[in-house]
Design a protein around this motif. Structure first.
Motif, PDB file in Angstrom:
ATOM      1  N   PHE A 135      -6.933  39.290   6.644  1.00  9.51           N
ATOM      2  CA  PHE A 135      -6.136  39.722   5.497  1.00  9.51           C
ATOM      3  C   PHE A 135      -5.737  38.449   4.777  1.00  9.51           C
ATOM      4  O   PHE A 135      -4.805  37.756   5.193  1.00  9.51           O
ATOM      5  CB  PHE A 135      -4.911  40.506   5.966  1.00  9.51           C
ATOM      6  CG  PHE A 135      -4.062  41.010   4.833  1.00  9.51           C
ATOM      7  CD1 PHE A 135      -4.293  42.261   4.283  1.00  9.51           C
ATOM      8  CD2 PHE A 135      -3.037  40.243   4.320  1.00  9.51           C
ATOM      9  CE1 PHE A 135      -3.505  42.728   3.236  1.00  9.51           C
ATOM     10  CE2 PHE A 135      -2.246  40.694   3.280  1.00  9.51           C
ATOM     11  CZ  PHE A 135      -2.482  41.939   2.739  1.00  9.51           C
ATOM     12  N   TYR A 136      -6.468  38.097   3.713  1.00 10.91           N
ATOM     13  CA  TYR A 136      -6.211  36.837   3.023  1.00 10.91           C
ATOM     14  C   TYR A 136      -6.261  37.045   1.519  1.00 10.91           C
ATOM     15  O   TYR A 136      -7.286  37.469   0.978  1.00 10.91           O
ATOM     16  CB  TYR A 136      -7.238  35.778   3.444  1.00 10.91           C
ATOM     17  CG  TYR A 136      -7.007  34.455   2.787  1.00 10.91           C
ATOM     18  CD1 TYR A 136      -5.907  33.669   3.134  1.00 10.91           C
ATOM     19  CD2 TYR A 136      -7.869  33.983   1.812  1.00 10.91           C
ATOM     20  CE1 TYR A 136      -5.680  32.451   2.521  1.00 10.91           C
ATOM     21  CE2 TYR A 136      -7.650  32.759   1.195  1.00 10.91           C
ATOM     22  CZ  TYR A 136      -6.549  32.000   1.548  1.00 10.91           C
ATOM     23  OH  TYR A 136      -6.331  30.800   0.932  1.00 10.91           O
ATOM     24  N   ARG A 137      -5.144  36.749   0.866  1.00 10.89           N
ATOM     25  CA  ARG A 137      -5.084  36.856  -0.591  1.00 10.89           C
ATOM     26  C   ARG A 137      -5.522  35.549  -1.216  1.00 10.89           C
ATOM     27  O   ARG A 137      -5.056  34.472  -0.826  1.00 10.89           O
ATOM     28  CB  ARG A 137      -3.671  37.213  -1.031  1.00 10.89           C
ATOM     29  CG  ARG A 137      -3.325  38.615  -0.631  1.00 10.89           C
ATOM     30  CD  ARG A 137      -2.005  39.039  -1.186  1.00 10.89           C
ATOM     31  NE  ARG A 137      -1.771  40.413  -0.749  1.00 10.89           N
ATOM     32  CZ  ARG A 137      -0.588  40.937  -0.579  1.00 10.89           C
ATOM     33  NH1 ARG A 137       0.488  40.230  -0.830  1.00 10.89           N
ATOM     34  NH2 ARG A 137      -0.464  42.184  -0.180  1.00 10.89           N
ATOM     35  N   THR A 138      -6.422  35.671  -2.200  1.00 12.01           N
ATOM     36  CA  THR A 138      -6.989  34.488  -2.836  1.00 12.01           C
ATOM     37  C   THR A 138      -7.419  34.835  -4.256  1.00 12.01           C
ATOM     38  O   THR A 138      -7.014  35.866  -4.790  1.00 12.01           O
ATOM     39  CB  THR A 138      -8.169  33.944  -1.996  1.00 12.01           C
ATOM     40  OG1 THR A 138      -8.581  32.685  -2.536  1.00 12.01           O
ATOM     41  CG2 THR A 138      -9.335  34.914  -1.934  1.00 12.01           C
ATOM     42  N   PRO A 148      -7.744  38.073  -8.933  1.00 13.00           N
ATOM     43  CA  PRO A 148      -7.151  38.119  -7.598  1.00 13.00           C
ATOM     44  C   PRO A 148      -8.050  38.927  -6.655  1.00 13.00           C
ATOM     45  O   PRO A 148      -8.714  39.876  -7.091  1.00 13.00           O
ATOM     46  CB  PRO A 148      -5.819  38.847  -7.806  1.00 13.00           C
ATOM     47  CG  PRO A 148      -5.627  38.973  -9.266  1.00 13.00           C
ATOM     48  CD  PRO A 148      -6.936  38.753  -9.927  1.00 13.00           C
ATOM     49  N   GLN A 176      -8.450  40.146  -2.229  1.00  6.83           N
ATOM     50  CA  GLN A 176      -7.937  40.163  -0.858  1.00  6.83           C
ATOM     51  C   GLN A 176      -9.135  40.265   0.071  1.00  6.83           C
ATOM     52  O   GLN A 176      -9.825  41.286   0.111  1.00  6.83           O
ATOM     53  CB  GLN A 176      -7.020  41.353  -0.654  1.00  6.83           C
ATOM     54  CG  GLN A 176      -6.527  41.486   0.759  1.00  6.83           C
ATOM     55  CD  GLN A 176      -5.740  42.769   0.950  1.00  6.83           C
ATOM     56  OE1 GLN A 176      -4.989  43.177   0.088  1.00  6.83           O
ATOM     57  NE2 GLN A 176      -5.941  43.393   2.096  1.00  6.83           N
ATOM     58  N   VAL A 233     -10.928  41.025   3.309  1.00 10.13           N
ATOM     59  CA  VAL A 233     -10.589  41.906   4.431  1.00 10.13           C
ATOM     60  C   VAL A 233     -11.493  41.701   5.648  1.00 10.13           C
ATOM     61  O   VAL A 233     -11.133  42.089   6.746  1.00 10.13           O
ATOM     62  CB  VAL A 233     -10.564  43.394   4.011  1.00 10.13           C
ATOM     63  CG1 VAL A 233      -9.452  43.638   3.001  1.00 10.13           C
ATOM     64  CG2 VAL A 233     -11.885  43.845   3.461  1.00 10.13           C
ATOM     65  N   ALA A 274     -14.205  41.893   0.106  1.00  6.79           N
ATOM     66  CA  ALA A 274     -12.870  41.747  -0.467  1.00  6.79           C
ATOM     67  C   ALA A 274     -12.538  42.951  -1.325  1.00  6.79           C
ATOM     68  O   ALA A 274     -13.434  43.649  -1.813  1.00  6.79           O
ATOM     69  CB  ALA A 274     -12.798  40.473  -1.308  1.00  6.79           C
ATOM     70  N   ARG A 275     -11.255  43.164  -1.509  1.00  4.44           N
ATOM     71  CA  ARG A 275     -10.770  44.150  -2.469  1.00  4.44           C
ATOM     72  C   ARG A 275     -10.364  43.388  -3.720  1.00  4.44           C
ATOM     73  O   ARG A 275      -9.737  42.333  -3.626  1.00  4.44           O
ATOM     74  CB  ARG A 275      -9.568  44.902  -1.911  1.00  4.44           C
ATOM     75  CG  ARG A 275      -9.914  45.804  -0.762  1.00  4.44           C
ATOM     76  CD  ARG A 275      -8.703  46.670  -0.374  1.00  4.44           C
ATOM     77  NE  ARG A 275      -9.067  47.514   0.739  1.00  4.44           N
ATOM     78  CZ  ARG A 275      -8.688  47.309   1.987  1.00  4.44           C
ATOM     79  NH1 ARG A 275      -7.903  46.291   2.278  1.00  4.44           N
ATOM     80  NH2 ARG A 275      -9.058  48.120   2.956  1.00  4.44           N
ATOM     81  N   SER A 276     -10.724  43.921  -4.872  1.00  2.60           N
ATOM     82  CA  SER A 276     -10.364  43.282  -6.129  1.00  2.60           C
ATOM     83  C   SER A 276     -10.452  44.301  -7.247  1.00  2.60           C
ATOM     84  O   SER A 276     -11.297  45.201  -7.216  1.00  2.60           O
ATOM     85  CB  SER A 276     -11.301  42.109  -6.435  1.00  2.60           C
ATOM     86  OG  SER A 276     -10.970  41.533  -7.681  1.00  2.60           O
ATOM     87  N   THR A 278      -2.786  36.118   9.278  1.00  8.36           N
ATOM     88  CA  THR A 278      -2.749  37.572   9.382  1.00  8.36           C
ATOM     89  C   THR A 278      -1.579  38.019  10.260  1.00  8.36           C
ATOM     90  O   THR A 278      -1.051  39.097  10.080  1.00  8.36           O
ATOM     91  CB  THR A 278      -4.088  38.093   9.950  1.00  8.36           C
ATOM     92  OG1 THR A 278      -5.137  37.660   9.081  1.00  8.36           O
ATOM     93  CG2 THR A 278      -4.101  39.604  10.045  1.00  8.36           C
TER      94      THR A 278
END
Length: 108
Positions: free
Chosen positions: A22-25, A36, A38, A40, A49-51, A107
């Motif tokens: 779980f890393y926001r970047t 942005p 995330q 996963v 990633a989610r974006s 995380t």
């Protein structure tokens, strides 16, 4: 570019097992837009990633990650706010293990 089998999800076709993180970047597109994201899951060869960015298969992006810095990747699939990407160059074993250690620590 390899074609996907019609009845097989992209996640089932990846080359290496991925680790859940779980890393926001941020991702930077070839056109310079910054989106942005995330992360996963990740492996030495790619990530999901989610974006909310408008990504499409074949897009070239750069993602910022701890330890290894900015890494170039290609979007292999995009679906419902998720993207699956392959790094242009696989991350070496020692840097990948350090990266994974950092991501897992964040995380917790």
């Amino acid at each position: 570019m390899a074609a996907y089998a019609p009845n097989v999800m992209p996640a089932e076709q990846r080359e290496a097992a991925r680790e859940d993180v779980f890393y926001r970047t941020r991702c930077t597109t070839a056109g310079g837009a910054v989106e942005p994201a995330q992360v996963v899951n990740i492996s030495a060869s790619g990530f999901m990633a989610r974006s909310e960015g408008d990504f499409a298969e074949g897009d070239r992006i750069t993602i910022r990650l701890p330890v290894v810095g900015s890494v170039a990747a290609e979007v292999r699939w995009a679906l419902g706010g998720r993207i699956g990407c392959r790094f242009n160059e696989m991350i070496g074993l020692a840097p990948y293990l350090s990266l994974l250690s950092e991501l897992v620590a964040q995380t917790r």
